[in-house]
Structure formats: C-alpha cells, structure tokens
Design a protein around this motif. Structure first.
Motif, PDB file in Angstrom:
ATOM      1  N   SER A 101     -12.425  -2.755  -0.904  1.00 38.93           N
ATOM      2  CA  SER A 101     -11.313  -3.175  -1.743  1.00 38.93           C
ATOM      3  C   SER A 101     -10.489  -1.960  -2.179  1.00 38.93           C
ATOM      4  O   SER A 101      -9.340  -2.088  -2.591  1.00 38.93           O
ATOM      5  N   LYS A 122      -9.519  -4.393   2.396  1.00 39.85           N
ATOM      6  CA  LYS A 122      -9.532  -5.853   2.486  1.00 39.85           C
ATOM      7  C   LYS A 122      -8.355  -6.405   1.695  1.00 39.85           C
ATOM      8  O   LYS A 122      -8.268  -6.207   0.480  1.00 39.85           O
ATOM      9  N   VAL A 124      -5.981  -8.815  -0.434  1.00 38.13           N
ATOM     10  CA  VAL A 124      -6.278  -9.862  -1.418  1.00 38.13           C
ATOM     11  C   VAL A 124      -5.770 -11.228  -0.898  1.00 38.13           C
ATOM     12  O   VAL A 124      -6.391 -12.253  -1.111  1.00 38.13           O
ATOM     13  N   ASP A 125      -4.658 -11.121  -0.190  1.00 32.40           N
ATOM     14  CA  ASP A 125      -4.064 -12.361   0.318  1.00 32.40           C
ATOM     15  C   ASP A 125      -4.921 -12.961   1.438  1.00 32.40           C
ATOM     16  O   ASP A 125      -5.378 -12.254   2.333  1.00 32.40           O
ATOM     17  N   PHE A 126      -5.158 -14.259   1.335  1.00 35.37           N
ATOM     18  CA  PHE A 126      -6.085 -14.939   2.249  1.00 35.37           C
ATOM     19  C   PHE A 126      -5.721 -14.769   3.719  1.00 35.37           C
ATOM     20  O   PHE A 126      -6.534 -14.306   4.522  1.00 35.37           O
TER      21      PHE A 126
END
Lengths: 160, 654
Positions: A101, A122, A124-126
C-alpha cells in the motif's frame, strides 16, 4: 492449512490481510492463475515455506516462480524476508515482487537496494487494483521465464 | 728740603770740574764741609734715580750711577755733552721749555716724558728739575732727577686694562650683578639686572632692595642683610618686581665684600621655574595615571627589589606599598611569596635576556576568590642601554575569564540543548514518518477492501440487485475513491515538511514552460489564452517550485472552466526590489472575506460539485513558499477572476 499433501505451486503470495488475499485471488482467477498460488500470512511463514520448516517441513520440493510479497506484516516484515532471500545463494534467484500500500520513497529505496525485482503499489480503486494484480500475475507467472531451479526440489534444508 | 739745599751747595763747588764728579774725587774730600759734601755725593751715587746736573745751556755737568743705569751711558760719555742726547727727536722742544722755566727759577715737578737710552730704547721717565744757584743766588744750572717709570707705567696700563676687563665681565655677565650698601641701597648694577627689572642704570642706582622685591618679600630683606653682614653668603629665591609691576622669580646669591659692601648675583629663573613646574605637572600626571590605572604596575631594581608599586598592585593583595618597596619577592610574607612564585625567576630571565615576558597567572585572592591576570613584564633600560631593572603590568582578566568560561559553559549547554532538541525533533519526525506510513499503508487497505468488494458485488451480483442497490454501491465506491485521493494529497502535504529544500538556480521561464507542457491533457478541449510575461530566474528547490507552478496553473485552469475564452496570465512584477511572481485568471474568483481560509489544509471555497478538489493544493503552495522564506497571497473578486502572488526569499536577484 494442510500443506503436506499439496503439490508445489508456482506463485507464493505473502499477505496478512485476508481481504487483500481475496481480492488478489479474485484478480488472478480471471486468468486462471489462482490454483497455482500458495498463500502464507506473514514473513515468518514465508520463510518457513521457503526453507521447508514448521508447517512446510514436508512440502514438495522446489521454489516458486515468483514471490508476491506484502511489506507490512506481523512478526517478519516483507523487507526482512527479501533481505534473507537475496542473501541466500539458493533463494536469491527467485523473483520477488512487492505488492504494497505504501508509496513512501524510503520504502521504495530500501526494497530496490536489496534487489527487489518489482515494486507495485496496490491501487485503492477496485478496477485499477484488479488490473494491476492481473498484469503482475500474468507477467511473472506466465510471460516471464523463471530461473532454472524454480519449481524443482530444494537441494538441502538450511539449519535456520 | 734742607738736604736739597746742601746738596745744591756741594754741587755748586764742583761746577766746571769734571773730575770733581768722579767717585773717588768725591770720597777724597776730607774737610768738615767736604765731609758733608762727600756724604751727599755718596747718597747721589747710590740712588737708583738718575741725578744729573746741567748748565743753563743744557750741557751736562754731572752724571751719577743711577743715570748710567737708566740711560746706559757712563759719566765720561755724557759730561760736557748736551742734554739733548737723551731726547727723542719729537721731544727736543721740551728742553728749551724746561730751560726757560729753570731760568725763571721755576721747578719742574714729576714731569712725565719719554727719553732715549744709549741703546736707542725709549723709556718712560718722570723728571723733576730744580734750578741750581751759586753762592750769590744766581741761577747757574739745573739739577735733574729722572726716574725710569716704564715698569710702573706698564703696571698701570695693565691694571687699567684689567679693570676694564672686569668691568666688562660685570657689565656683560648674563646674571644680574649689583653692589648694595649695608642698608640695601644699590650702588652699582650691571646691564643684565637693569634689563631684568626694566630700569635704566641711572634710575636703578639709588633704589633700595625694597623697591625691587615683591611686596610680600620685603620682610625678608632685613634678614638677608643681617646674614650677609655677618660674612655669610646668603642664597635665596626671591619674587622680584619689575618697574612695570610684574613679578618674576629670581635666584640670588649675595656675599659681603672686604670693603663692607654687598655683592649680589641675581639669576632670572622664570624659565627654570616654568620647566620645573611643567616637569612637576608631568610627573604628577604620570603618577596619577599610573596610580589610578586599573592594572597593577611595579618596577624592580637590578637586584629584583620592588622600587615602585601602584595602588592597584597593592589592592590585589590588600596591602600597602611599604610592604613591597625595597623587598625581594622572597622577603614578602609567605602568602605573597607564593603569589609571586615566578616573580624572582622572571626577573632574572629579563635581566639576562632583555626580552619581555607575557604570562597568564592565576592567583587565590585574600577573599578566597581566584583571580586571573594577564601579566606583561619587560626590562628597564638606562639611557646607555644597560638593563637596570624590570617592570611589569598586571591586568586583572578575572571578569573576562569568567565571561569566557560562561560563554564556554553556555555554548556547551546550548550544544547539549541542540542535541536534545535535535533528538526530540528526530523522534517527532520518526513519529510523523511512522504516522504517515501507517496512514499510507493501513488506511489504504480497508479502503481497498471497501472499493474492491463493492466492485465485486457490482460485477458478480449486479444483475440480481435492484437499481437503487446498485446506486448505493456506486456511492460507496465513489466515497472510497475520493478518500484515496484525500489520503494521497495528505501524504504529499506531510512529506513537504520532511523534505529538504535543495536550493539552486532556476530558470523560471523554462520551468513554467515544462509545467504547461505537462498540463496539456487538462487543457484539451478548452479554449484558453495563456499569456506569459517576463519570468526572472530565482534560487530555490526545482522540484518543490515546480509543484507550486503546477498547483497554481492547474487551479487557474480548473476555476476558469466555463469561461470563453479563459485567460491565464503568468508573469512577474518587481516590487520593492523583490520579484513578485503571479498567476492571474478570469475565472470564478472568490470572496476576499474568506481569503484567510484559502491556504488552509482541506479548506475549500467551492463545493466539490462545482469544482472538484481536496483543498490541499494551495496549502502545499503555501508550505513550499514558506519553506523558501517567501510570501504568498491572493486577490480576487467573485466571478471576476483571481490572482495568486508569491515571492522567494533571497532567490530573486541572484
């Protein structure tokens, strides 16, 4: 996890957050890579796996083609796992991709200094997350040609 | 007189007979008359004066031994000769005159004249001539007694010359000389004293001592006269009064002369007095300076004994000069000797080498305080260059030293404090870093879960959900996405405080060009006029300042949305010797009453529906500008555009 009877998987996913594990697996599944993933939940377990110790004493021989490594984990951090791997002649050739992250510069520098093969933040947005994990999985597990002794039995077990 | 007459009578007897004047002839006379005559003749013969007789014609008739001695001629060469043989040519006339007077019966007494001797030498003579008479009283010739006065004359001349010389000495002596009688009246005075007092000699002679001494001195005159009369010399300094009344100082010495008068020699000592006063004044000044000096001063003789110590020197030891003077350091009381432990050896060293010594000395004072001295010792030279002693100055540097120690202590303390603060700051920074790390890592993971699972639900079960359910899930995903952006902005903002400002020269015009290049995607589909003015170079961190320009220009682009055309001006206006950079737009602007909120973190003057954003951009701008020591401010009107200004400290004119 009942690992003794399992056959060797191609990908070692080291991740303590079960939600991230599930999301990662969801992304890998889309390319049918999920059944080649061995999941461990912290750095200590990762090392046990790599060195055939503890729960993984009796696992099938051979190294994964890639280690997807989270950094911030209980017990042994991702960076520590990386340092040990890159300091060991038998493990140093295994490609290591950090999935984290953190976008913090010092982290980036530390990982690259110790020979990480890729550093992926990674999203945050799916949908972006799904896209990133898929690309990593496909590239390292399918596109990339792994070093010769991965997927084969380890020659010896280190004392610790 | 009687003898004269008898002699005259006897001479008459022998008149005309040369032989009668012969010595033997005279002594041969035996009768009583003859006996007397013989006695006269013997007297005449034994006289040192020349005794000569002559006729009225001036023929020599008798010539004694004295005559022979004076004139050099024996009797036989003169008797019968003219008297003129004795006259120098220029005096021949005298003879006729003399004879004329003799004939008249006159006597010529002590007539001083010049005669010539056989050897031709001129001699001074004093001549007395008397007429000679025969028994009848008739004048038959003259007797002449001549005395050689050449010696006497010379003595007289010498005496006269000597007198003149002494007079001159008296007259021209630079000192005043006076002759005073026993009552104090001036009998004589030389030119010097007259000049000194301003009198003519005539005026001065006859004055009394009371006239020329200062009134206050008059009582001393009697005493002076008494002493001198008792044959003692009297010496005194007097105040004299000039004719014009002015007073001056003299030194006099007076003595009694054998004649009973007093002689006084007077010297004007005005200059001497003045010099002495100046010297005394200079000495007093020197003494007071040295004594009042806020430093110890001492001087030692060749042996090392204290010859001088000033007040400060004594104060150091709370003692008096007497305790030091004439003493060697070793002869001082024990505590003093310890204090001056190096005094003796330094003295010896200076006497041997002639080189000064400079030392720092520490001393435990009488009150228990430790005093520190800076001591400079040096040799004392006689005019001939010989070293005759040593001297020294002790500066009390205790305060100085304490101040130094204090500075050292404070510095150490400060350093300690800096170390502590630095450690605290480091700890705070570490905490902040850990916090940021935690935010960065730990806040993202759950967000990812929210977004991710909402996404999975939509993808996998979207068809089974009612429209409203899908809309709610979309809201969840939007919220999550926005929170991700907020977290990223917040992290970027917090990173600014930790990042070092790496200053270097920046080509501002080029930097702005690059920024515009990067922002191109944002400009797509927009009609925007960008006017770029002069942009002077500056000194700053290129990456950070680039962020400033990016944020300001993107804001201008964002807030001019809907303007046709949008106008963005970028430039620099020098103001008060300072470069003021600006970005101006003709966009939405804002109400100046909220201007103070503009640069706060997460502060927004527009809703996200109107203009998207997190409210971090201007906070970042302000932080970067502040970290460059500059100022940032804005001017705007609602719907009339906004202008953002900033300066950079020290970066403008280099």
């Amino acid at each position: 996890m009942n690992t003794e009877t399992r056959s060797i998987k191609n990908i070692l996913l080291v991740e303590d957050d079960m939600r991230d594990v599930e999301l990662t697996m969801a992304a890998l599944e889309e390319h049918h890579l999920a059944n080649k993933v061995e999941i461990v939940h912290d750095g200590a377990e990762a090392l046990d796996y790599l060195y055939h110790r503890g729960n993984f004493k009796t696992r099938a021989p051979g190294n994964p083609v890639v280690v997807l490594l989270d950094n911030k984990m209980p017990k042994v951090s991702g960076l520590e796992v990386l340092k040990i791997m890159k300091g060991d002649e038998r493990l140093k050739l295994i490609p290591v991709v950090v999935l984290t992250s953190s976008r913090e510069t010092p982290d980036l520098l530390e990982f690259y200094k110790h020979g990480v093969n890729a550093y992926v933040v990674k999203p945050v947005d799916f949908s972006e997350f799904m896209k990133a994990v898929r690309q990593v999985g496909v590239f390292w597990a399918a596109v990339n040609e792994p070093p010769p002794d991965t997927g084969t039995e380890a020659t010896s077990i280190p004392s610790g | 007189m009687q003898a004269d007459q008898k002699s005259r009578a006897s001479l008459k007897e022998i008149d005309g007979s040369k032989a009668a004047l012969d010595e033997h002839a005279i002594t041969a006379i035996i009768d009583p008359q003859e006996n007397i005559r013989a006695q006269f003749a013997a007297i005449v013969e034994s006289s040192d004066d020349a005794i000569i007789s002559k006729t009225l014609d001036g023929i020599i008739t008798s010539w004694n031994r004295g005559a022979e001695k004076i004139f050099g001629y024996p009797a036989q060469e003169c008797i019968g000769q003219s008297m003129l043989m004795l006259f120098p040519p220029e005096r021949v006339a005298e003879e006729a005159e003399i004879l004329a007077r003799i004939k008249q019966g006159e006597k010529v007494d002590h007539f001083e004249t010049v005669r010539v001797t056989k050897s031709g030498k001129l001699i001074d003579v004093s001549v007395t001539l008397s007429p000679m008479r025969n028994d009848q009283g008739r004048i038959i010739g003259a007797s002449k007694i001549a005395r050689d006065i050449t010696g006497r004359k010379q003595m007289e001349d010498a005496r006269r010359a000597s007198e003149a010389r002494y007079r001159m000495l008296f007259e021209y002596a630079p000192d005043g000389i006076v002759v005073v009688d026993s009552k104090g009246y001036y009998l004589d005075a030389n030119a010097s004293i007259c000049r000194m007092l301003g009198y003519a000699r005539d005026e001065f002679i006859g004055l009394n001592a009371t006239d020329i001494v200062a009134p206050a001195e008059i009582p001393h005159i009697g005493e002076a006269l008494d002493v001198i009369k008792n044959k003692s010399d009297y010496r005194r300094e007097w105040q004299f009064r000039r004719k014009d009344g002015s007073i001056f100082a003299v030194d006099t010495i007076a003595t009694a002369m054998p004649c009973g008068k007093l002689l006084a020699v007077i010297r004007d000592i005005t200059e001497r007095k003045r010099a002495a006063e100046a010297l005394a004044e200079s000495q007093a000044l020197y003494h007071s300076l040295v004594d009042q000096m806020p430093a110890g001063v001492f001087r030692k003789d060749a042996e090392g004994r204290y010859a001088f110590v000033n007040s400060f020197f004594c104060r150091i030891r709370n003692s008096t000069p007497e305790q030091f003077l004439g003493k060697l350091p070793g002869e001082l009381p024990v505590s003093e000797a310890q204090f001056f432990s190096q005094a003796a050896s330094h003295h010896v060293q200076i006497m041997q080498t002639g080189q000064p010594i400079e030392v720092q000395d520490e001393y435990h004072g009488v009150d228990g305080r430790t005093l520190f001295f800076h001591v400079v010792k040096s040799p004392v030279f006689a005019p001939d260059g010989k070293i005759i002693g040593s001297q020294g100055v002790l500066f009390d540097v205790t305060t100085h030293k304490h101040a130094e120690d204090e500075v050292r202590r404070l510095n150490a303390e400060l350093e300690q404090r800096v170390i502590k603060r630095t450690a605290e700051l480091e700890a705070a920074n570490q905490e902040l870093e850990a916090f940021s790390y935690s935010v960065s890592h730990d806040l993202r993971a759950p967000l990812r879960a929210i977004n991710g699972f909402a996404g999975i639900v939509l993808e996998d079960f979207g068809s089974q959900l009612p429209e409203e359910g899908k809309r709610h899930l979309e809201r969840i995903r939007d919220g999550g996405r926005q929170m991700g952006v907020l977290i990223d902005d917040l992290l970027a903002f917090s990173q600014l405080s930790r990042q070092l400002v790496n200053r270097q020269k920046i080509n501002t015009a080029k930097l702005v060009q690059n920024v515009l290049e990067e922002l191109k995607p944002q400009l797509d589909g927009r009609r925007i006029e960008i006017k770029i003015g002069e942009l002077p170079a500056c000194h700053g961190d290129p990456a950070l300042l680039k962020q400033v320009w990016v944020n300001l220009i993107s804001n201008a682009v964002k807030y001019t949305r809907g303007r046709e055309p949008a106008i963005i001006e970028i430039g620099c206006a020098p103001e008060n010797n300072e470069d003021v950079y600006f970005v101006r737009d003709n966009g939405a602007g804002f109400d100046m009453q909220y201007a103070d909120k503009l640069f706060g973190v997460f502060q927004r003057l527009h809703s996200a529906d109107e203009f998207e954003g997190t409210g971090v951009g201007l906070a970042i701008v302000q932080r970067i500008i502040h970290r460059h020591g500059g100022r940032v401010w804005a001017e705007a009107k609602v719907n009339r555009g906004a202008t953002f200004y900033f300066t950079i400290e020290g970066g403008n004119k280099s």
